[in-house]
Write a protein that holds these residues in place. Sequence first.
Motif, PDB file in Angstrom:
ATOM      1  N   TYR A   1       0.870  -1.169   0.000  1.00 51.45           N
ATOM      2  CA  TYR A   1       0.000   0.000   0.000  1.00 51.45           C
ATOM      3  C   TYR A   1       0.911   1.225   0.000  1.00 51.45           C
ATOM      4  O   TYR A   1       1.682   1.434   0.937  1.00 51.45           O
ATOM      5  CB  TYR A   1      -0.917  -0.010   1.222  1.00 51.45           C
ATOM      6  CG  TYR A   1      -1.780  -1.240   1.296  1.00 51.45           C
ATOM      7  CD1 TYR A   1      -3.084  -1.232   0.807  1.00 51.45           C
ATOM      8  CD2 TYR A   1      -1.293  -2.430   1.844  1.00 51.45           C
ATOM      9  CE1 TYR A   1      -3.875  -2.372   0.857  1.00 51.45           C
ATOM     10  CE2 TYR A   1      -2.071  -3.575   1.898  1.00 51.45           C
ATOM     11  CZ  TYR A   1      -3.354  -3.540   1.409  1.00 51.45           C
ATOM     12  OH  TYR A   1      -4.136  -4.668   1.453  1.00 51.45           O
ATOM     13  N   VAL A   2       0.838   2.030  -1.056  1.00 52.35           N
ATOM     14  CA  VAL A   2       1.733   3.168  -1.225  1.00 52.35           C
ATOM     15  C   VAL A   2       0.911   4.432  -1.376  1.00 52.35           C
ATOM     16  O   VAL A   2       0.048   4.527  -2.255  1.00 52.35           O
ATOM     17  CB  VAL A   2       2.638   3.001  -2.463  1.00 52.35           C
ATOM     18  CG1 VAL A   2       3.680   4.112  -2.508  1.00 52.35           C
ATOM     19  CG2 VAL A   2       3.318   1.636  -2.464  1.00 52.35           C
ATOM     20  N   THR A   3       1.165   5.415  -0.495  1.00 52.85           N
ATOM     21  CA  THR A   3       0.586   6.732  -0.706  1.00 52.85           C
ATOM     22  C   THR A   3       1.594   7.578  -1.466  1.00 52.85           C
ATOM     23  O   THR A   3       2.801   7.458  -1.277  1.00 52.85           O
ATOM     24  CB  THR A   3       0.228   7.427   0.619  1.00 52.85           C
ATOM     25  OG1 THR A   3       1.376   7.469   1.474  1.00 52.85           O
ATOM     26  CG2 THR A   3      -0.908   6.707   1.309  1.00 52.85           C
ATOM     27  N   MET A   4       1.093   8.428  -2.343  1.00 56.33           N
ATOM     28  CA  MET A   4       1.929   9.290  -3.173  1.00 56.33           C
ATOM     29  C   MET A   4       1.336  10.682  -3.217  1.00 56.33           C
ATOM     30  O   MET A   4       0.111  10.840  -3.181  1.00 56.33           O
ATOM     31  CB  MET A   4       2.026   8.727  -4.595  1.00 56.33           C
ATOM     32  CG  MET A   4       2.846   7.462  -4.707  1.00 56.33           C
ATOM     33  SD  MET A   4       2.552   6.593  -6.270  1.00 56.33           S
ATOM     34  CE  MET A   4       1.159   5.574  -5.804  1.00 56.33           C
TER      35      MET A   4
ATOM     36  N   LYS B   1      -2.220   3.595  -3.823  1.00 51.69           N
ATOM     37  CA  LYS B   1      -2.305   2.447  -4.722  1.00 51.69           C
ATOM     38  C   LYS B   1      -2.069   1.160  -3.937  1.00 51.69           C
ATOM     39  O   LYS B   1      -1.232   1.115  -3.040  1.00 51.69           O
ATOM     40  CB  LYS B   1      -1.283   2.579  -5.856  1.00 51.69           C
ATOM     41  CG  LYS B   1      -1.609   3.709  -6.825  1.00 51.69           C
ATOM     42  CD  LYS B   1      -0.720   3.720  -8.055  1.00 51.69           C
ATOM     43  CE  LYS B   1      -1.150   4.827  -9.019  1.00 51.69           C
ATOM     44  NZ  LYS B   1      -0.333   4.840 -10.259  1.00 51.69           N
ATOM     45  N   MET B   2      -2.839   0.137  -4.311  1.00 46.40           N
ATOM     46  CA  MET B   2      -2.732  -1.197  -3.732  1.00 46.40           C
ATOM     47  C   MET B   2      -2.098  -2.095  -4.772  1.00 46.40           C
ATOM     48  O   MET B   2      -2.586  -2.197  -5.902  1.00 46.40           O
ATOM     49  CB  MET B   2      -4.125  -1.705  -3.336  1.00 46.40           C
ATOM     50  CG  MET B   2      -4.164  -3.050  -2.673  1.00 46.40           C
ATOM     51  SD  MET B   2      -5.886  -3.463  -2.197  1.00 46.40           S
ATOM     52  CE  MET B   2      -5.639  -5.066  -1.429  1.00 46.40           C
ATOM     53  N   ILE B   3      -1.005  -2.776  -4.402  1.00 51.95           N
ATOM     54  CA  ILE B   3      -0.187  -3.516  -5.362  1.00 51.95           C
ATOM     55  C   ILE B   3      -0.065  -4.968  -4.938  1.00 51.95           C
ATOM     56  O   ILE B   3       0.254  -5.270  -3.786  1.00 51.95           O
ATOM     57  CB  ILE B   3       1.214  -2.872  -5.468  1.00 51.95           C
ATOM     58  CG1 ILE B   3       1.080  -1.427  -5.976  1.00 51.95           C
ATOM     59  CG2 ILE B   3       2.137  -3.686  -6.360  1.00 51.95           C
ATOM     60  CD1 ILE B   3       2.306  -0.588  -5.753  1.00 51.95           C
ATOM     61  N   ASP B   4      -0.327  -5.872  -5.852  1.00 50.84           N
ATOM     62  CA  ASP B   4      -0.142  -7.308  -5.625  1.00 50.84           C
ATOM     63  C   ASP B   4       1.346  -7.619  -5.735  1.00 50.84           C
ATOM     64  O   ASP B   4       1.950  -7.444  -6.793  1.00 50.84           O
ATOM     65  CB  ASP B   4      -0.932  -8.106  -6.661  1.00 50.84           C
ATOM     66  CG  ASP B   4      -0.931  -9.600  -6.383  1.00 50.84           C
ATOM     67  OD1 ASP B   4       0.063 -10.114  -5.843  1.00 50.84           O
ATOM     68  OD2 ASP B   4      -1.927 -10.262  -6.730  1.00 50.84           O
ATOM     69  N   LEU B   5       1.956  -8.080  -4.641  1.00 50.92           N
ATOM     70  CA  LEU B   5       3.402  -8.303  -4.634  1.00 50.92           C
ATOM     71  C   LEU B   5       3.799  -9.556  -5.396  1.00 50.92           C
ATOM     72  O   LEU B   5       4.964  -9.719  -5.755  1.00 50.92           O
ATOM     73  CB  LEU B   5       3.909  -8.375  -3.189  1.00 50.92           C
ATOM     74  CG  LEU B   5       3.770  -7.070  -2.392  1.00 50.92           C
ATOM     75  CD1 LEU B   5       4.253  -7.268  -0.956  1.00 50.92           C
ATOM     76  CD2 LEU B   5       4.517  -5.939  -3.066  1.00 50.92           C
ATOM     77  N   ASN B   6       2.882 -10.461  -5.621  1.00 52.30           N
ATOM     78  CA  ASN B   6       3.198 -11.655  -6.413  1.00 52.30           C
ATOM     79  C   ASN B   6       3.366 -11.309  -7.886  1.00 52.30           C
ATOM     80  O   ASN B   6       4.233 -11.860  -8.566  1.00 52.30           O
ATOM     81  CB  ASN B   6       2.102 -12.711  -6.247  1.00 52.30           C
ATOM     82  CG  ASN B   6       2.069 -13.280  -4.849  1.00 52.30           C
ATOM     83  OD1 ASN B   6       3.111 -13.542  -4.247  1.00 52.30           O
ATOM     84  ND2 ASN B   6       0.876 -13.479  -4.310  1.00 52.30           N
ATOM     85  N   THR B   7       2.536 -10.394  -8.370  1.00 49.04           N
ATOM     86  CA  THR B   7       2.597 -10.013  -9.782  1.00 49.04           C
ATOM     87  C   THR B   7       3.260  -8.663  -9.990  1.00 49.04           C
ATOM     88  O   THR B   7       3.551  -8.297 -11.130  1.00 49.04           O
ATOM     89  CB  THR B   7       1.182  -9.965 -10.377  1.00 49.04           C
ATOM     90  OG1 THR B   7       0.414  -8.960  -9.686  1.00 49.04           O
ATOM     91  CG2 THR B   7       0.486 -11.313 -10.230  1.00 49.04           C
ATOM     92  N   MET B   8       3.465  -7.927  -8.902  1.00 48.50           N
ATOM     93  CA  MET B   8       3.980  -6.556  -8.958  1.00 48.50           C
ATOM     94  C   MET B   8       3.153  -5.712  -9.928  1.00 48.50           C
ATOM     95  O   MET B   8       3.663  -5.030 -10.808  1.00 48.50           O
ATOM     96  CB  MET B   8       5.462  -6.545  -9.338  1.00 48.50           C
ATOM     97  CG  MET B   8       6.380  -7.041  -8.234  1.00 48.50           C
ATOM     98  SD  MET B   8       6.414  -5.962  -6.778  1.00 48.50           S
ATOM     99  CE  MET B   8       7.464  -4.612  -7.370  1.00 48.50           C
ATOM    100  N   GLN B   9       1.835  -5.768  -9.727  1.00 42.34           N
ATOM    101  CA  GLN B   9       0.898  -4.994 -10.527  1.00 42.34           C
ATOM    102  C   GLN B   9      -0.059  -4.237  -9.613  1.00 42.34           C
ATOM    103  O   GLN B   9      -0.470  -4.734  -8.561  1.00 42.34           O
ATOM    104  CB  GLN B   9       0.092  -5.898 -11.466  1.00 42.34           C
ATOM    105  CG  GLN B   9       0.933  -6.605 -12.513  1.00 42.34           C
ATOM    106  CD  GLN B   9       1.562  -5.637 -13.501  1.00 42.34           C
ATOM    107  OE1 GLN B   9       0.931  -4.679 -13.948  1.00 42.34           O
ATOM    108  NE2 GLN B   9       2.819  -5.877 -13.852  1.00 42.34           N
ATOM    109  N   VAL B  10      -0.443  -3.025 -10.023  1.00 46.20           N
ATOM    110  CA  VAL B  10      -1.431  -2.246  -9.293  1.00 46.20           C
ATOM    111  C   VAL B  10      -2.806  -2.868  -9.499  1.00 46.20           C
ATOM    112  O   VAL B  10      -3.229  -3.089 -10.640  1.00 46.20           O
ATOM    113  CB  VAL B  10      -1.441  -0.779  -9.766  1.00 46.20           C
ATOM    114  CG1 VAL B  10      -2.567   0.001  -9.076  1.00 46.20           C
ATOM    115  CG2 VAL B  10      -0.095  -0.116  -9.504  1.00 46.20           C
TER     116      VAL B  10
END
Length: 480
Positions: A396-399, A415-424
């Motif tokens: 979970y990244v705030t920008m 943004k919420m990112i799936d770490l297995n696929t490294m996709q938003v």
Amino acid sequence: MKKRHLILFLITTIFLGCSDQNGEGAYQDHPCEVGDQGVYINESDEINEANLLFDDSRMVIQYVTGHPDGDYYHMYSMGVSPVMDLYTFAINAGDTSTLDQNFNVTAGSYLTVDGTPYPQNNNVVLNTIIGGSQVGGAVKMDFEGDYDPWDDGAFRVVGELCVEIDEVINYNEFVYITDGTNLKVVDVTNPISPSLATSVSLPSSHYVKVINRSVAVVGQTASSEPYVSTINITDPESSYVAATTSKSSSNTILTDAIKLDNKVILTDLHSRNKLFVTATNDMEEIGDAHGGFCITNLNNDHLVLLDGLGVSTYKIGFNFQLTFPFLPSNVSLLWTSLVGNRFDKIENDGQYAYVANVEGQKLIKLEVNASAINQLSSLNIGGHPSALEIYNNYAYVTMSPTLTTPYNAGFDGIKMIDLNTMQVIDSVMLTNASGVVVKGIYAYVTDANGLHIYNISSGSLNLISTFNQGFGNYISLLSY
């Protein structure tokens, strides 16, 4: 006659939490017998039988511990009005309660709809048939009684309620937010109705980290005193400044903190790393004159530090004997593919380290081993990170853009990112998004407009409430 039907419909939607029957398929004749979650009404003055299934994406069932009157169930709906809140202390098989107008009633039950206590006049009794206390545990209750919400004549309703526990939490859940003037302690025990528990005056407060159940540390940015304030949070609603640490030539701006055993390691923007003992407020220099941006503890085996001198990531050998100081002879420079910034963050998931990089607008996945730090993948996140949280295979990244070139453009939000696929997989636009922490099924996000609470149980960011007074810089909570 029509009015009676309307009343029965309201009762049904109240207990169902605005369900939409899972959005598909035929109704089950009796959801509480076939394993689905829902309500079955088998007797009323108007309709012989009625049933409805819960939509799990809009209904949350909590087993809550730590209340002075005992553990209880909290069942609530979210997303659309009417929003239902049902609390009951009748949690064990054989427990019985009646609906009451007050929450703090031993073995009682309390129902509200859109914040209004409901029903007003009744003798409805809830009997717990099956009780559970773990995630996934089944709960089944029956209810019966006479109901008269509008004082125009009561009618009888009999039925069953069946659910499955989504999470186990503590009664007192608080988040701690710095806003440049104060440390705000916000009660999020009821996530659809957060409230300000207390506010501690801390001019120029910026960074905050909850260390344990008793201590939080707050870093301040002004050139005047203090450098770090140690906050006693034993009673969150009565939090206070317990001690302060003065600024010095080597104490400039606190950028990060991690707990190691009974000690805390701090990183400092312009100076060296420090070993901070919160019980005595003593501070010991444990590094050279590098500026430290951020640090994470990977499996009690390696400390991964983003350091300000070489603007590079280091691997530092770690054990519980704490091999100090962090001098060049004890530090291996293993990775130099990053231009760092004071707002960069490093976190880990127990296997890999992740860097949220301001300069490159990237989330970088790193493999850390005894001889090297290897970049596995890199995701362009399209903005300059202000905070990073790793939780249950997601980042979970705030920008937020700033007034400073070249950081004055880019995505503003989370943004919420799936770490297995490294996709938003999801994103929400905000205004000067500044902080994020995650616990259980909730993400707590700060921006210029307040504290936003998202339900993340469905793998996306579903807003359930905004607390306008919750705006701020950093945010922290007790993570265990």
